[in-house]
Motif scaffolding. Sequence first.
Motif, PDB file in Angstrom:
ATOM      1  N   GLN A  10       0.818  -1.210   0.000  1.00  0.00           N
ATOM      2  CA  GLN A  10       0.000   0.000   0.000  1.00  0.00           C
ATOM      3  C   GLN A  10       0.858   1.267   0.000  1.00  0.00           C
ATOM      4  OE1 GLN A  10      -3.513   0.377  -0.100  1.00  0.00           O
ATOM      5  NE2 GLN A  10      -2.699   2.389  -0.565  1.00  0.00           N
ATOM      6  N   PRO A  11       0.751   2.114  -1.044  1.00  0.00           N
ATOM      7  CA  PRO A  11       1.484   3.386  -1.030  1.00  0.00           C
ATOM      8  C   PRO A  11       1.033   4.250   0.144  1.00  0.00           C
ATOM      9  CG  PRO A  11       0.647   2.897  -3.228  1.00  0.00           C
ATOM     10  CD  PRO A  11       0.006   1.917  -2.292  1.00  0.00           C
ATOM     11  N   LEU A  12       1.980   4.870   0.823  1.00  0.00           N
ATOM     12  CA  LEU A  12       1.671   5.631   2.015  1.00  0.00           C
ATOM     13  C   LEU A  12       0.723   6.784   1.731  1.00  0.00           C
ATOM     14  CD1 LEU A  12       2.164   5.997   5.027  1.00  0.00           C
ATOM     15  CD2 LEU A  12       4.159   7.412   4.476  1.00  0.00           C
ATOM     16  N   ASP A  13       0.871   7.433   0.579  1.00  0.00           N
ATOM     17  CA  ASP A  13       0.022   8.590   0.295  1.00  0.00           C
ATOM     18  C   ASP A  13      -1.443   8.183   0.109  1.00  0.00           C
ATOM     19  OD1 ASP A  13       0.700   7.285  -2.112  1.00  0.00           O
ATOM     20  OD2 ASP A  13       0.379   9.089  -3.306  1.00  0.00           O
ATOM     21  N   PHE A  26      -2.850   5.533   1.568  1.00  0.00           N
ATOM     22  CA  PHE A  26      -3.313   5.206   2.920  1.00  0.00           C
ATOM     23  C   PHE A  26      -3.674   6.479   3.683  1.00  0.00           C
ATOM     24  CE2 PHE A  26      -1.756   5.164   7.369  1.00  0.00           C
ATOM     25  CZ  PHE A  26      -2.795   4.449   7.931  1.00  0.00           C
ATOM     26  N   GLU A  27      -2.810   7.477   3.627  1.00  0.00           N
ATOM     27  CA  GLU A  27      -3.056   8.725   4.349  1.00  0.00           C
ATOM     28  C   GLU A  27      -4.309   9.423   3.834  1.00  0.00           C
ATOM     29  OE1 GLU A  27       0.645  10.718   3.689  1.00  0.00           O
ATOM     30  OE2 GLU A  27       1.508  10.023   5.597  1.00  0.00           O
ATOM     31  N   VAL A  36      -6.159  -1.564   5.066  1.00  0.00           N
ATOM     32  CA  VAL A  36      -6.345  -0.124   5.253  1.00  0.00           C
ATOM     33  C   VAL A  36      -7.777   0.155   5.716  1.00  0.00           C
ATOM     34  CG1 VAL A  36      -6.404   2.113   4.097  1.00  0.00           C
ATOM     35  CG2 VAL A  36      -4.539   0.528   3.633  1.00  0.00           C
TER      36      VAL A  36
END
Length: 250
Positions: A104-107, A109-110, A156
């Motif tokens: 999962q790309p952090l951006d 997820f955020e 997520v």
Amino acid sequence: MSTFTGQIVLVTGAGAGIGAAIAEELGLQGATVAINYIQNQTRAESVAANIKDSGGNAMAVQGDVESEASVEAMLKTIEQKLGPIDILVLCAAPPAFWSRIVDQPLDIFEKKLLAEMRSFMITGSLVGKAMEKRGKGCIIGLSSVMGRKPIEGFGVHSMVKSAIEAMLKTMALELAPAGIRVNTIAPSLTQTPGSSWVPDESIEQTIADTPLGRLCTPEDIAKAVAMIASDDMSFITGAYIPVNGGLQLG
């Protein structure tokens, strides 16, 4: 039925799917319903029309639940046209997606975490404070069984729903002295157009793991919301209500 006659209800994300089913059920039971939407006015007006055709009262109201200014404007419109909100159903949320945690790309997820938390916290806080001044009210938030029972590929989603549940339980504790009830409804995978992307194997596995042998429907959730919103449930707050056909038993 007239369980909610004289009560004003706001359902966020009520233009389609689960939110629409909740709005229509509460409208059928006598509530005056404010149907929140962000873009698709036509769909929201259609939900309002369904309620009116059944003898109820409803109004579509635009509002971006991730924006404090937009929510403030929406709540002002509702109070001017319908009156103060008695019941709030927090249903609006960005769609889930399939991805392993490690991929999962952090951006992304955020973005998911911030969007969903803002959508609940902004509306919940503003309406909660207004209810606190009046000394009464009921808030119901839609979470997910995945907040407590993770499913592969939905990590997520599970994390966000766990955070939502913690927020609602804390609100229940903080608002109880003012006579305001806050509860969580947690459905399992639900049959809606918005879940059409879910892999077939995930659907088949969910059905196989569910003792009652099927997926949840929007109507199942709407009935549960109506039950917990009723004055008959006046001593229930901070509760977690699973609507999942027994999925949590496994």
